[in-house]
Motif scaffolding. Structure first.
Motif, PDB file in Angstrom:
ATOM      1  N   GLN A  25       0.835  -1.194   0.000  1.00  0.00           N
ATOM      2  CA  GLN A  25       0.000   0.000   0.000  1.00  0.00           C
ATOM      3  C   GLN A  25       0.877   1.254   0.000  1.00  0.00           C
ATOM      4  O   GLN A  25       1.867   1.334   0.717  1.00  0.00           O
ATOM      5  CB  GLN A  25      -0.893  -0.004   1.241  1.00  0.00           C
ATOM      6  N   ALA A  28       1.049   7.234   3.253  1.00  0.00           N
ATOM      7  CA  ALA A  28       0.448   8.566   3.292  1.00  0.00           C
ATOM      8  C   ALA A  28       1.533   9.603   3.005  1.00  0.00           C
ATOM      9  O   ALA A  28       2.696   9.413   3.371  1.00  0.00           O
ATOM     10  CB  ALA A  28      -0.172   8.815   4.665  1.00  0.00           C
ATOM     11  N   GLY A  48       3.244   2.050   8.441  1.00  0.00           N
ATOM     12  CA  GLY A  48       2.114   1.358   9.045  1.00  0.00           C
ATOM     13  C   GLY A  48       1.430   2.090  10.185  1.00  0.00           C
ATOM     14  O   GLY A  48       0.802   1.454  11.035  1.00  0.00           O
ATOM     15  N   ASP A  50      -1.533   4.619  11.057  1.00  0.00           N
ATOM     16  CA  ASP A  50      -2.721   5.200  10.428  1.00  0.00           C
ATOM     17  C   ASP A  50      -3.064   6.587  10.953  1.00  0.00           C
ATOM     18  O   ASP A  50      -3.676   7.380  10.241  1.00  0.00           O
ATOM     19  CB  ASP A  50      -3.928   4.272  10.650  1.00  0.00           C
ATOM     20  N   ASP A  51      -2.669   6.872  12.172  1.00  0.00           N
ATOM     21  CA  ASP A  51      -3.022   8.143  12.816  1.00  0.00           C
ATOM     22  C   ASP A  51      -2.099   9.251  12.302  1.00  0.00           C
ATOM     23  O   ASP A  51      -0.882   9.228  12.546  1.00  0.00           O
ATOM     24  CB  ASP A  51      -2.886   7.981  14.332  1.00  0.00           C
ATOM     25  N   ARG A  55       1.862  10.137  13.147  1.00  0.00           N
ATOM     26  CA  ARG A  55       2.903  10.187  12.123  1.00  0.00           C
ATOM     27  C   ARG A  55       3.704  11.482  12.232  1.00  0.00           C
ATOM     28  O   ARG A  55       4.930  11.471  12.168  1.00  0.00           O
ATOM     29  CB  ARG A  55       2.293  10.072  10.714  1.00  0.00           C
TER      30      ARG A  55
END
Length: 334
Positions: A25, A28, A48, A50-51, A55
């Motif tokens: 994937q 971001a 890995g 998600d928040d 990050r």
């Protein structure tokens, strides 16, 4: 590499392999950041997570650590290196309560620092931890093999305290106290085996790491005291002429090149004395040169004279000239 942690090496290597391969994937956009200093860079990836807030927090933390690395000579030691940050939960960390349970510097294809951060570690905890600057400090030297493990881990152990003091993450006094605490752990290793044997066999970890740190401290003090130079200056020259992110260099060859660059025999002379030593080296002489005395379990720091000036110079940050310094990929000073 972070020593004596409960996370198993095999598990760590498996995670490291996953981090190097990456994920299918696309990350971001804010998971990737490039930190630049002159023509050198660190490419930082948070994997890995998600928040978005987390990050950014991890990226900002690593940028602060990278700034500490710049206090050596104002640029990163390699033209380009990668840093990968991945989170682990407490179960994966196998009970390790440290904010960064495991880290390693890899040199497969290019140089990469891998950091595994506990997912519930606060920013305060991360800023107080030493693992990230220890691993980044391994980028100052080539891979030295098993025989040079004591040199490589010693340099990272010395700089993990000195560079944090320069960056204001520790007080200078606390940096010296942490070095002394490490020397104390090294003294307690009493096998009587030569340092080179412990280095080869991955034994006697505390003596390997902290005898190595004593080696670099003594070299740094000798360069500053007698040769109007410093460990920083010599490693900066080595970085410019000779440092590669991959490949192995024999310890004696590395130190011979540092001697050549410094115009001294500081490194090779100390190497001959350290490598076959069967007990922890005395640091009493170097403490006298630095105006440090022991009073019971405490250190006392002299305030005046050449010794105090020499000690303060070691923890004084590099001063960048106009146009130098760390910048993000967008060119914003950090």
């Amino acid at each position: 590499m972070r020593p004596s942690r409960s996370m198993r090496i095999a598990a760590g290597l498996a995670l490291a392999g996953a981090a190097v391969v990456g994920v299918a994937q696309a990350p971001a956009p804010d998971a990737e950041r490039t930190l630049r200093a002159g023509d050198t860079e660190l490419r930082v990836s948070v994997i890995g997570v998600d928040d978005a807030r987390r990050r950014r927090q991890l990226q900002d933390w690593l940028a602060e650590v990278a700034h500490a690395q710049l206090t050596a000579f104002g640029r990163y030691p390699l033209h380009s290196a990668r840093v990968r940050i991945e989170q682990v939960d407490r179960e994966e960390a196998r009970g390790d309560e440290s904010p960064v349970p495991w880290g390693q510097t890899l040199r497969r294809g290019d140089a990469a620092v891998l950091l595994f951060v506990r997912d519930d570690a606060s920013l305060v905890e991360l800023r107080a931890d030493w693992t990230a600057i220890h691993e980044l400090s391994h980028l100052f030297h080539p891979y030295l093999g098993r025989d040079g493990r004591w040199l490589s881990e010693g340099l990272a152990s010395y700089y993990q305290n000195v560079l944090r003091a320069r960056a204001g993450l520790l007080s200078p006094e606390r940096a010296w106290e942490l070095l002394e605490a490490g020397f104390g752990r090294g003294r307690r290793e009493s096998s009587g085996a030569p340092l080179i044997e412990l280095s080869r066999e991955h034994e006697g970890t505390m003596r390997v790491y902290w005898a190595g740190a004593a080696f670099w401290l003594q070299a740094d003090v000798a360069l500053r005291r007698d040769h109007a130079s410093s460990l920083d200056a010599v490693l900066s020259q080595y970085s410019a002429c000779c440092l590669r992110g991959t490949g192995e260099v024999a310890p004696a060859e590395f130190l011979s090149e540092l001697d050549r660059l410094s115009g001294t025999t500081v490194f090779s002379a100390n190497y001959a004395r350290f490598v076959q030593s069967r007990e922890f080296p005395s640091v009493d002489g170097v403490y006298r040169d630095l105006g440090i005395t022991r009073r019971g379990d405490a250190l006392v720091f002299g305030d005046e004279g050449r010794a105090a000036a020499l000690r303060r110079a070691i923890t004084a940050p590099f001063t960048a000239t106009a146009g130098e310094g760390m910048k993000s990929a967008a060119g914003t000073p950090r």
